[in-house]
Design a protein around this motif. Structure first.
Motif, PDB file in Angstrom:
ATOM      1  N   TRP A 188      -0.879   4.232  -7.840  1.00  0.00           N
ATOM      2  CA  TRP A 188      -0.383   5.029  -6.862  1.00  0.00           C
ATOM      3  C   TRP A 188      -0.423   6.648  -7.096  1.00  0.00           C
ATOM      4  O   TRP A 188      -0.850   7.652  -6.333  1.00  0.00           O
ATOM      5  CB  TRP A 188       1.005   4.737  -5.992  1.00  0.00           C
ATOM      6  N   ARG A 245       0.880  -1.203   0.030  1.00  0.00           N
ATOM      7  CA  ARG A 245       0.054   0.205   0.046  1.00  0.00           C
ATOM      8  C   ARG A 245       0.839   1.212   0.070  1.00  0.00           C
ATOM      9  O   ARG A 245       2.036   1.291   0.559  1.00  0.00           O
ATOM     10  CB  ARG A 245      -0.999   0.031   1.206  1.00  0.00           C
ATOM     11  N   ARG A 246       0.479   2.410  -0.566  1.00  0.00           N
ATOM     12  CA  ARG A 246       1.085   3.613  -0.645  1.00  0.00           C
ATOM     13  C   ARG A 246       1.493   3.947   0.625  1.00  0.00           C
ATOM     14  O   ARG A 246       2.677   4.700   0.822  1.00  0.00           O
ATOM     15  CB  ARG A 246       0.329   4.545  -1.553  1.00  0.00           C
ATOM     16  N   LEU A 261       0.992  -0.854 -10.170  1.00  0.00           N
ATOM     17  CA  LEU A 261       0.982  -0.247  -9.046  1.00  0.00           C
ATOM     18  C   LEU A 261       1.401   0.933  -8.892  1.00  0.00           C
ATOM     19  O   LEU A 261       0.687   2.122  -8.173  1.00  0.00           O
ATOM     20  CB  LEU A 261       1.434  -1.266  -7.896  1.00  0.00           C
ATOM     21  N   ARG A 307      -4.890   5.564  -6.533  1.00  0.00           N
ATOM     22  CA  ARG A 307      -5.483   4.367  -6.438  1.00  0.00           C
ATOM     23  C   ARG A 307      -4.722   3.562  -5.842  1.00  0.00           C
ATOM     24  O   ARG A 307      -3.489   3.693  -5.596  1.00  0.00           O
ATOM     25  CB  ARG A 307      -5.912   3.979  -7.995  1.00  0.00           C
ATOM     26  N   GLU A 308      -5.250   2.375  -5.382  1.00  0.00           N
ATOM     27  CA  GLU A 308      -4.445   1.197  -4.692  1.00  0.00           C
ATOM     28  C   GLU A 308      -4.712  -0.138  -5.647  1.00  0.00           C
ATOM     29  O   GLU A 308      -5.537  -0.107  -6.501  1.00  0.00           O
ATOM     30  CB  GLU A 308      -4.989   0.970  -3.217  1.00  0.00           C
TER      31      GLU A 308
END
Length: 410
Positions: A337, A306-307, A333, A341-342
């Motif tokens: 980011w 995750r960011r 990904l 978005r994820e």
């Protein structure tokens, strides 16, 4: 304001990473005929490059044709043709990022059914309990074999630069040969390569010196190092701190921190001694300890998806965020980011109590995704771990037959 994740990083060699997000090495085990990269590996890295990652680090490339981590391993030695590697490098740089080749020797971590050699600092085998027979019994390396292996690393690095790669990462983590020399549990030598940490680090430092001397000053040289082995009495964080200090004056650009080995697969969130949990950024606490004294920029890999976790890693002083499994499921990904978005999916979790078997199944799940991507398809993260493991075993048997035949001709 742009996140630090998307700011460039200038390395000591002068090369510049366009952002702080790296695809960490994952062992693809996808070599084509002749143990060379083929169109599938090229397509895989072209698709990753398009996803916005600033740095792609290849799965480990073998420096010794008789010592592979798996039968589908890529080999770059003095006899390998360079054009397949040049095509691989071009694909990895096709969207403006960098590509580094991870170079490695497995040492004792070689399956018992593999031909070739099983070497280690000492004749100490891999201890996986009832699974120990999966690995060959190592013999202690001679001084000549150690020196020859140092030279092999330098040859592979020089040829990687000639093929167009931007750098190399020397693999000294996860229980492979250089990590074995660092470990007091595996290295029982009483000569210049054993005993004190200084002696146990000698081979790694010799490899770094040889590699740096074999490549140009602008070519990046990195080291992958365990922040700890996660085994009682093994290589620990204080040892890592000292080794990083010794690496600093040798022209190293970056140290990637990970942890564990086949005996204690902390890199998959399953350490033998339970000192880290299967959460995001497995080794963040250890990295934040090391970053306070490190004279070199650090990269952290292990469980990041995750960011906000990635930004927490950077806020702690780490310069580069490495991801593996997350990018096997969501190729773009980094672009997501940047757009706020994820990832919208994850691999099906492996909940088996047998840690060695669970680790193997987890790696099989990842490789299944890589092969789908390489064929132009999309990941299928919901695959049952048992299905992935059985499929991987079938592919490995086929690759082993091909590798045996190839080795007889070289």
């Amino acid at each position: 304001m742009a996140s630090d994740l998307f700011s460039p990083l200038r390395l000591r060699s002068g090369s510049v990473l366009p952002n702080r997000i790296a695809k960490a090495a994952m062992e693809e085990n996808m070599a084509g005929p002749g143990q060379l990269p083929d169109r599938q590996l090229v397509e895989l890295y072209r698709r990753w490059a398009a996803g916005g990652t600033g740095l792609l680090i290849t799965g480990n490339v073998m420096v010794h044709a008789e010592a592979l981590t798996g039968p589908g391993g890529v080999v770059l030695d003095d006899a390998a043709p360079l054009e397949p590697f040049a095509e691989w490098a071009r694909a990895g740089k096709s969207a403006g990022g960098q590509i580094w080749m991870q170079i490695n020797h497995p040492g004792r971590q070689i399956a018992s059914d593999m031909p070739g050699v099983v070497w280690g600092p000492s004749a100490v085998g891999v201890d996986l309990g009832r699974h120990s027979g999966r690995f060959g019994r190592p013999v202690a390396m001679t001084a000549e074999q150690i020196r020859d292996t140092v030279d092999r690393f330098a040859v592979t690095a020089a040829r990687a630069e000639e093929a167009g790669f931007d750098g190399v990462e020397i693999h000294a983590a996860h229980g492979y040969l250089l990590s074995q020399f660092l470990s007091p549990l595996v290295n029982k030598r009483t000569n210049a390569w054993g005993g004190s940490l200084e002696n146990r680090a000698r081979m790694l430092l010799d490899v770094v010196r040889a590699v740096r001397a074999a490549v140009s000053p602008s070519f990046a040289v990195a080291v992958k190092l365990n922040s700890a082995d996660f085994q009682r009495g093994g290589f620990d964080t204080d040892d890592a701190r000292q080794v990083i200090e010794w690496l600093a004056p040798l022209g190293v650009d970056l140290v990637e921190l990970s942890g564990g080995s086949y005996e204690s697969p902390a890199m998959t969130g399953r350490p033998a001694d339970a000192r880290t949990q299967a959460r995001e950024a497995y080794f963040l606490d250890l990295a934040q300890d090391l970053v306070t004294t490190s004279p070199l920029p650090l990269m952290l890999t292990g469980g990041i998806t995750r960011r906000d976790t990635a930004e927490k890693v950077l806020a702690g002083g780490v310069e580069v965020v490495g991801m593996g499994t997350a990018l096997s499921v969501t190729l773009d990904l980094p672009k997501r980011w940047a757009e706020g978005r994820e990832a919208d999916r994850q691999l099906r979790p492996v909940t088996w109590s047998d840690k060695a078997l669970a680790s193997a199944a987890g790696m099989a799940q990842v490789r299944r995704q890589l092969r789908r991507i390489a064929r132009g398809g999309n990941p299928a993260p919901g695959t049952h771990p048992a299905v992935a493991l059985i499929g991987e075993q079938r592919l490995q048997r086929k690759a082993l037959r091909r590798y045996r035949a190839w080795l007889l001709t070289t």
